[in-house]
Design an enzyme around this catalytic site. Structure first.
Site, mmCIF file in Angstrom:
data_model
loop_
_atom_site.group_PDB
_atom_site.id
_atom_site.type_symbol
_atom_site.label_atom_id
_atom_site.label_comp_id
_atom_site.label_asym_id
_atom_site.label_seq_id
_atom_site.Cartn_x
_atom_site.Cartn_y
_atom_site.Cartn_z
ATOM 1 N NE ARG A 239 -4.260 -1.397 0.081
ATOM 2 C CZ ARG A 239 -4.402 -2.419 -0.768
ATOM 3 N NH1 ARG A 239 -3.453 -2.700 -1.646
ATOM 4 N NH2 ARG A 239 -5.492 -3.150 -0.754
ATOM 5 C CD GLU A 268 -2.816 3.445 -5.077
ATOM 6 O OE1 GLU A 268 -3.887 2.919 -5.442
ATOM 7 O OE2 GLU A 268 -1.859 2.815 -4.633
ATOM 8 C CG HIS A 287 -3.058 -0.389 -6.787
ATOM 9 N ND1 HIS A 287 -3.452 0.197 -5.603
ATOM 10 C CD2 HIS A 287 -3.029 -1.723 -6.536
ATOM 11 C CE1 HIS A 287 -3.667 -0.735 -4.698
ATOM 12 N NE2 HIS A 287 -3.410 -1.922 -5.240
HETATM 13 C C1 GLV Z 1 -5.038 -4.773 -4.281
HETATM 14 O O1 GLV Z 1 -4.232 -3.961 -3.934
HETATM 15 C C2 GLV Z 1 -5.594 -5.717 -3.380
HETATM 16 O O2 GLV Z 1 -5.545 -5.494 -2.158
HETATM 17 O O3 GLV Z 1 -6.122 -6.735 -3.851
#
Ligand code: GLV
Length: 327
Positions: A239, A268, A287
């Site tokens: 994260r 983000e 991401h």
């Molecule tokens: C993406 O970041 C997830 O947590 O699946």
């Protein structure tokens, strides 16, 4: 019996939208961008369940707005730092998530990020695109070797372990830090448990695989970068807020560390004027670590099935707070 009511906050694979709409009166948010806070609260009023994403804050205010009939929150992600789980548990709301199905895909991608960061793949691509490639040069685009290097894994969960497995194929020396030592996993793959400082000092690659919690927020900041090797590469597919971006900028700009490769940022999306975007030694992608066709299909299936199970009063296939069944 009237069908239960659900809100699905983004498109998922269509066959699973069909499945949900066979079982429930479904309202789907079709935009590419997330619903605003006020729309999310409005659309969720009176729902029995929601299928949500990490961009939707599911907190007490949301649960109040939805109403006391809300039974299930089904997140399509393995991380769930956007959901107030204790509050959901207090209200007997089951929270689903999508672990396991994305582990290998995410580890593949994180290893690709590691290699791209080490070997300047994005900077080389940009150089060619910009028409700057004039010759083969012995001193151009020199990277760091991956094979035989030391990989430091922070957070030995499912994805951290799969990173370790991939690293064995590159004959890497693997060290890890986690709040819990995993002697069970050490039996399967040669890797050494070390404290966090040792990991920072000894690693050629530091790969972050922790959950985001108050303890891991800005886990990587100035003091930690100063402990790393000047040739080290930081990889983050956990994260964004696990890394203090202002400190990362200083570390990359001053060559305290050598490079960073990030799948996640804070915030983000990263603003287009963020100073990190001016650096050639910082690779950032949007991401996408779990974004393979097969895995996103599986995540859709699991999130849809968790939602339906919750509506039908059955246990979720993958539940964050199974305590709700024993309250
Ligand atoms: C993406 O970041 C997830 O947590 O699946």
């Amino acid at each position: 019996m009237p069908k239960p009511k659900v809100f699905v906050s983004r498109k998922i694979f269509p066959e699973y939208l069909d499945l949900i709409s066979r079982k429930a009166n479904m309202e789907l948010w079709e935009d590419e961008l997330p619903p605003s806070r006020s729309i999310l609260l409005k659309k969720s009023k009176g729902v029995d369940g929601i299928l949500c994403l990490l961009t939707d804050a599911i907190d007490a205010e949301f649960m109040d707005a939805a109403g006391p009939q809300l039974k299930v929150v089904s997140q399509i992600a393995v991380g769930y730092n956007n959901i107030d789980v204790p509050e959901a548990t207090r209200r007997n709301i089951a929270v689903g998530y999508t672990p396991d199905v994305l582990t290998n895909t995410t580890a593949d991608f994180t290893f690709a990020l590691l290699m791209a960061g080490a070997r300047k793949i994005a900077a080389g691509y940009k150089f060619v695109q910009e028409g700057k490639w004039e010759t083969w040069h012995p001193l151009h685009f020199l990277g760091q070797d991956v094979y035989g290097a030391t990989l430091g894994i922070v957070g030995m969960g499912r994805i951290g372990f799969e990173m370790a497995r991939r690293a064995t194929g590159f004959n890497m020396n693997i060290i890890y830090y986690d709040v819990n030592r995993r002697t069970d996993l050490e039996q399967q793959i040669p890797m050494k448990y070390v404290d966090f400082d040792t990991l920072l000092k000894e690693s050629d690659f530091v790969s972050l695989h922790t959950n985001l919690t108050p303890e891991t927020n800005h886990l990587m900041s100035d003091a930690q970068f100063r402990k790393m090797k000047p040739t080290a590469v930081l990889v983050n597919a956990s994260r964004g807020p696990v890394v203090d971006h202002a400190a990362l900028y200083r570390a990359l700009k001053n060559e305290t560390i050598w490079a960073a490769a990030l799948d996640v940022t804070e915030p983000e999306p990263i603003p287009s004027n963020d100073p990190l975007l001016t650096l050639d030694n910082c690779l950032i992608v949007p991401h996408i670590a779990s974004a393979s066709v097969a895995t996103r299909r599986e995540m859709s299936r699991l999130a849809a099935q968790n939602l339906i199970n919750g509506l039908e009063g059955k246990e979720l296939l993958t539940c964050v707070n199974p305590e709700v069944y024993h309250n």
